[in-house]
Scaffold this motif. Structure first.
Motif, PDB file in Angstrom:
ATOM      1  N   LYS A   1       0.838  -1.199   0.000  1.00 50.54           N
ATOM      2  CA  LYS A   1       0.000   0.000   0.000  1.00 50.54           C
ATOM      3  C   LYS A   1       0.874   1.250   0.000  1.00 50.54           C
ATOM      4  O   LYS A   1       1.875   1.311   0.716  1.00 50.54           O
TER       5      LYS A   1
ATOM      6  N   ASN B   1      -1.245   6.548   1.357  1.00 53.75           N
ATOM      7  CA  ASN B   1      -2.543   5.947   1.650  1.00 53.75           C
ATOM      8  C   ASN B   1      -2.582   5.295   3.022  1.00 53.75           C
ATOM      9  O   ASN B   1      -3.659   5.175   3.626  1.00 53.75           O
TER      10      ASN B   1
ATOM     11  N   SER C   1      -5.478   6.413   5.574  1.00 54.33           N
ATOM     12  CA  SER C   1      -6.291   5.398   6.265  1.00 54.33           C
ATOM     13  C   SER C   1      -6.280   5.595   7.770  1.00 54.33           C
ATOM     14  O   SER C   1      -7.333   5.541   8.419  1.00 54.33           O
TER      15      SER C   1
ATOM     16  N   LYS D   1      -8.382   8.628   8.855  1.00 59.21           N
ATOM     17  CA  LYS D   1      -9.823   8.376   8.878  1.00 59.21           C
ATOM     18  C   LYS D   1     -10.223   7.516  10.075  1.00 59.21           C
ATOM     19  O   LYS D   1     -11.251   7.759  10.717  1.00 59.21           O
TER      20      LYS D   1
ATOM     21  N   LYS E   1      -3.344   7.863  -7.305  1.00 56.85           N
ATOM     22  CA  LYS E   1      -3.280   6.831  -6.264  1.00 56.85           C
ATOM     23  C   LYS E   1      -4.164   7.163  -5.063  1.00 56.85           C
ATOM     24  O   LYS E   1      -4.371   6.316  -4.182  1.00 56.85           O
TER      25      LYS E   1
ATOM     26  N   PRO F   1      -7.550   8.286  -2.756  1.00 51.28           N
ATOM     27  CA  PRO F   1      -8.997   8.064  -2.765  1.00 51.28           C
ATOM     28  C   PRO F   1      -9.703   9.220  -3.470  1.00 51.28           C
ATOM     29  O   PRO F   1      -9.240  10.365  -3.411  1.00 51.28           O
ATOM     30  N   LYS F   2     -10.814   8.926  -4.113  1.00 53.30           N
ATOM     31  CA  LYS F   2     -11.505   9.913  -4.945  1.00 53.30           C
ATOM     32  C   LYS F   2     -12.035  11.096  -4.146  1.00 53.30           C
ATOM     33  O   LYS F   2     -12.222  12.195  -4.698  1.00 53.30           O
ATOM     34  N   ASP F   3     -12.305  10.889  -2.860  1.00 47.81           N
ATOM     35  CA  ASP F   3     -12.864  11.983  -2.060  1.00 47.81           C
ATOM     36  C   ASP F   3     -11.790  12.902  -1.463  1.00 47.81           C
ATOM     37  O   ASP F   3     -12.104  13.806  -0.681  1.00 47.81           O
ATOM     38  N   THR F   4     -10.526  12.693  -1.833  1.00 46.09           N
ATOM     39  CA  THR F   4      -9.437  13.523  -1.323  1.00 46.09           C
ATOM     40  C   THR F   4      -9.464  14.897  -1.992  1.00 46.09           C
ATOM     41  O   THR F   4      -9.529  14.998  -3.219  1.00 46.09           O
TER      42      THR F   4
END
Length: 220
Positions: free
Chosen positions: A30, A34, A38, A41, A62, A64-67
């Motif tokens: 990973k 990220n 993770s 969150k 790379k 997450p789309k909501d970043t």
């Protein structure tokens, strides 16, 4: 209360001698950045803002789309990087500033940092640790109340300050309003010509605002 993370991921990572940005190198399958997202969150952070610069397209794909994304086209210091995210900093936010290349930061550490920051009513709290050999690191100097007095870099420390073994981790928690106001007062009047996030600590103290330091090495 809204917890928001600003993750610094704009650097080149030249010491890695890689064609890829440092933060997208994988640890246990990973990307480093990220891992940081993770754990943010999991610790209660609602919103993520990534500061991108070098090879920004490679890093962005790379994430997450909501970043949320803020661009730092010139690398002019940590303070400058956070300035690029100023539009995302709201007065009622609690802001945590993290580095995208610290995949081993723990959920428990961030939760304890947040709790300490809020319980003591600090405007800024620095995550620190204690090491046997602090050479090269910014030293944590506390006042008579054990609050944070200042962070002194190795090159600027006197002999007494160099004896301090508590050091700056580069992870910070801020009151949103206080951070926004301090960013407006940052300057680059130093040998490197850069804007340092650590200078916001002095700005807040000069205003009479309480700032603290949470020593993560005390967590069992």
């Amino acid at each position: 209360m809204n917890f928001k993370a600003i993750i610094l991921a704009a650097g080149k990572g030249t010491r890695m001698k890689s064609k890829y940005p440092k933060v997208v190198h994988k640890v246990c399958g990973k990307e480093m950045v990220n891992h940081v997202i993770s754990v943010s969150k999991k610790s209660g952070v609602n919103d993520i803002v990534a500061i991108l610069g070098h090879e920004s397209d490679v890093v962005k794909e790379k994430l997450p789309k909501d970043t949320m994304i803020a661009m730092q086209t010139e690398q002019l210091g940590t303070g400058h990087a956070v300035m690029m995210a100023k539009e995302y900093i709201n007065d009622n936010d609690t802001i945590v500033v993290l580095c995208g290349d610290t995949p081993l930061v723990k959920e428990e550490t961030l939760k304890r940092l947040f709790d300490y920051h809020i319980e003591h009513g600090y405007h800024a709290t620095v995550l620190t640790t204690t090491v046997d050999n602090p050479t090269g690191y910014g030293r944590i100097i506390r006042d008579e109340n054990k609050d944070l007095l200042k962070i002194v870099e190795q090159k600027d420390a006197n002999e007494e300050e160099k004896k301090a073994k508590e050091i700056n981790s580069g992870i910070y928690c801020f009151n949103g309003k206080s951070l926004r106001e301090s960013l407006d007062l940052l300057d680059n009047n130093n040998a490197q010509g850069e804007y340092y996030l650590t200078d916001t600590i002095k700005i807040m103290r000069d205003k009479g605002q309480k700032v603290g330091a949470f020593n993560g090495s005390t967590i069992e």
